[in-house]
Design an enzyme around this catalytic site. Sequence first.
Site, mmCIF file in Angstrom:
data_model
loop_
_atom_site.group_PDB
_atom_site.id
_atom_site.type_symbol
_atom_site.label_atom_id
_atom_site.label_comp_id
_atom_site.label_asym_id
_atom_site.label_seq_id
_atom_site.Cartn_x
_atom_site.Cartn_y
_atom_site.Cartn_z
ATOM 1 C CD GLU A 1 -8.173 -0.986 -3.056
ATOM 2 O OE1 GLU A 1 -9.896 -1.237 -3.684
ATOM 3 O OE2 GLU A 1 -8.080 -0.251 -4.045
ATOM 4 C CB CYS B 1 -14.175 -7.691 -4.717
ATOM 5 S SG CYS B 1 -13.021 -6.565 -5.134
#
Length: 527
Positions: A282, A316
Site C-alpha cells: 500500500e 495516502c
Amino acid sequence: MFRLLSRNNVPQWQMVRHLVTDPKYGFLNQLGLTTENPGLYDGNWGGSGKVINSISPATGKVIAKIRTSTPQEVSNTITKAQNAWVQWASIPAPARGDIVRQIGDELRKNLKPLGQLVSLEMGKILPESIGEIQEFIDICDYSVGLSRMLPGNIFPSERKNHALLEQWNPLGVIGIISAFNFPVAVFGWNSAIAMVCGNTFVWKGAPTTSLTSIATTKIISKVLEKNGVSGAVASLVTGESDVGESLVNDTRIPLISFTGSCKIGKDVAIKVQERFGKCLLELGGNNALIVNQDADLDLAVRAAMFSCTATSGQRCTATRRLILHNKIKDEFLGKLKIALKSILNRIGDPLDDNVLYGPLLNQNAVDAYKEAINTAVQSGGTIEFGGKQINRLGFYVEPTLISGLSPSTGIVQKETFAPIAYVLEANSLEDAIAINNSVQQGLSSSLFTKNLGNVFQWMGPYGSDCGIINVNIGTSGAEVGGAFGGEKATGGGRESGSDAWKNYMRRATITINYGNEMSLSQGLKFE
C-alpha cells in the site's frame, strides 16, 4: 539520559514525567506507558537496541523514550512467532474469531485514551484519532463474521470416483510494516484478518509512533494471555530501517505487508520477490478530485476541504490535485478559499476538541512542504492560498493551493506528504479523466457530477484507473467492508474487506481418489 534538553531551567526529565502524571495526559498511565518503555514484545517485553525518542508534533517536545530491537532480537521474535503459530493455527477459526472479538471489545474500553495517544504522538486531531481506533474495532467485528465464513470449493471431477476440492490454509508468520500516519488502523486491517485466517504476525510500526505501537500491543496481549494463548501470536519489534530489513529479508516470513512510500515499497518488493515471498503493498497516492461543470459546488467544497486538509495532508488518500472544469473553476476556488480561511482559525493542539487542523509530523515534513512550494513557484506556479509555515510551537504549516502549472509538471507528478493541492483546469470530463490518469500512482480518485452518464463513464474501463473510484465524495475515507488499495505505483495491494483475506492464506487444490482404479485426467492411458 533525560537532561539533554531543558526549558526555563527545568530538566527535560521532569517535563516528561509531568506529561505522564498530568491529568490531561493521564491516558499514558491508563495504557500502561511510562517515560521509558521496552519496544519488543514476543510474549515478554524487552529490547536491547538503541533508545529513540517519541516526540509530540504539536510541541516538538519529547513524550517518552523507547528501547528498540536489534536485528538478532527480530530473528528471535520470528522464531517465537513461528512456535506460537503451531498453537494458534490449531484453534478452530470461529474460536480465533472470538478472541479477535475480545480484542475489539478491549479496544472499545480504550477508545478514547488510545485515540488521545495517537493525537499526542502523531499529531492528527482527536476526532480523527478516535475514528482511527474505531476503524480497528470495526475490522475486528468484520473479522469475527469472516471467521465463520472462510470458504472452500468442491468442483466436479472428470474422473470416476474422484473429488476435486479447493482449501485455503494460513501462511504462517506475517510481517506487518506500517506507516506513521495511521499508526493503528492499517495495522488493525492486517492483524485482525491475518489472525482469523490462522496466522501469527510480527509488527513493526513507524519509529516516530513507537509509543502507539507499544500501547496497542499491550491491549492485544492482555486478551491473548487471558485466553491462554502465547503473546507471541501478536509480536512487536520497534526500530528503524535495520529492523524493517530484518523482517523483509527473513525467508520464514512468507508475506510482508508494507505501507509506505513508492520508493521504499519498490525496494521491499524486489527483496521479497528475490526470496520468492509475497508482498502486500500500500504505497503512495497522487489523488485527484474532479469537479465537473454540473457538480454541486457546495458539496464539492466540503469534500475538498476535508480531503485536502485532514491529517494536515498526511494521508495516502489526501487530495493532491484539484481538476476543475473551466466554467466553474473561479467560483469553486472562491468558495474553497473561504472554507480554508475558517480552518486557519481552528489550528492548535490536536487534543483540544475545537481544533480542526493539527501539525505535520516533524521538521523533515515541514522542510519537504517548503521545498515543494519553492519548486512549484520556480516552475511557474502561483500560490492561491497559504504557502507558509505557521509561527508557533510545533510543526504547523498552512494548507496551500497552487495554480498555473501543467499536469505534467514534475512537482505535480510527485506526491508530497503535506497539505498542498495543485489546481488544474479541464475543458471536458474526458480531459479531466486523462489528467487524473496521467500520474504514476493509482490510489484514490473522485468525481463530482449530477449526470448519471458521467458516473458510469468515470467508473468504467476508460474512466479512472485507480483502485478507489468515488462519486460525489472526497478522495479520503474508506469503509472496512470494501477492499482498500490502488493500482500502478501504489502497489496493487488490497487490505481490509471484500476478498482481501486471500492475501493472508495459501490456496490448495486437492484431488481425492475414493475408488479402486487409477485413472488419469484428460482420458490419458498409461498402461
